[in-house]
Design an enzyme around this catalytic site. Structure first.
Site: not given
Length: 301
Positions: A160, A164
């Site tokens: 995750d 980003k």
């Protein structure tokens, strides 16, 4: 309504087709607050129909580079579609990280490095380790508090955070894919196979990692440093690295506590970094970020 024989992706494309009918009398904003790549065809259909797009979903912006380019940039000029596509909440909930990055790039202020912690969950874990608590205990508490996904490996694996970091690197103009990001999970590879190791077995195995992390924290402390799970976008090496890292305890990243996110942007003019800090997760913060994007899109020609 969606029929049983219609895939989720096709259904969403049909919804965009219906939304287009309203574009003649009102500004239409297609909003993606899911966590799936199935929305990619619908978002592409929206920008091709010149509808506006707003997203908190990271996945459409971290699949193939060509998809990112079509969603975010004008095919003729290469300029960003600032009036057509916003995805601020895909990186930092309500934090204006992408806005700051976009303005810096537009000002042609060369970015040498971006450092950050993009996970409130992992921030909580690192803060607990710094306080002297066992790794297994902190992870168990994070899971109990609902900070982690049902399978904590989804957070502790770092993917995750990697998504980003990739969005920020692409925002700098880099051409990269997710597999180009170097990711070091917080657990050994043998515990990563969810098919072979259940969540319960994974949690039961975590005490075996406690001593190793305690030693790393003490070694860092002896050097005036702290352990942080960070993302690094390095302009000199052109590398994206997501991993546990030692940082000086007297830096903004080193002083970070709890579940806050923090981004440091180093440029020619910001030798002392531009720092953006605050809640980087949570329903309220994310909703605020999405709403701000929607309002800006609605009032942008």
């Amino acid at each position: 309504p969606r029929g049983d024989a219609v895939s989720g992706a096709d259904f969403l494309v049909s919804v965009v087709g219906e939304a287009e009918k309203w574009a003649a009398i009102a500004k239409v904003v297609v909003v993606d607050c899911t966590a799936t790549a199935d929305t990619v065809p619908a978002l592409l259909a929206a920008v091709r129909k010149q509808l506006k797009v707003c997203a908190a979903n990271k996945k459409p912006f971290t699949v193939e580079q060509a998809v990112y380019d079509e969603l975010t940039s004008d095919a003729n000029t290469g300029f960003k579609r600032l009036g057509a596509c916003r995805f601020e909440s895909a990186v930092g909930a309500g934090l204006p990280v992408i806005a700051a990055l976009t303005r810096t790039v537009a000002a042609q202020d060369p970015i040498s490095k971006i450092l950050g912690t993009f996970s409130g969950t992992l921030g909580f874990v690192m803060t607990g380790l710094q306080a002297g608590r066992p790794f297994s205990e902190v992870v168990a508490e994070a899971k109990e508090l609902g900070y982690t996904e049902p399978d904590p490996r989804d957070d502790l694996g770092g993917v995750d955070v990697a998504r980003k970091a990739l969005i920020l690197a692409r925002g700098m103009g880099w051409k990269l894919e997710l597999q180009d990001v170097e990711v070091e999970p917080l657990f050994p590879a043998e515990l990563g196979d969810s098919g072979a190791v259940s969540v319960a077995d994974f949690m039961a195995a975590l005490p075996g990692l406690d001593q190793g992390y305690a030693e790393k924290v003490e070694a860092a402390k002896a050097q005036g440093q702290v352990l942080r799970y960070s993302a690094s976008v390095d302009g000199a090496t052109r590398k994206l690295v997501v991993a546990p890292a030692l940082v000086s305890s007297d830096t903004p990243l080193g002083r970070l506590q709890g579940t806050d996110n923090l981004v440091e942007i180093y440029t020619e003019w910001y030798q002392q970094p531009l720092v953006i800090q605050g809640a980087g997760a949570g329903v309220g913060a994310t909703a605020a970020g999405v709403l701000a994007d929607m309002i800006e899109l609605a009032f942008t020609a």
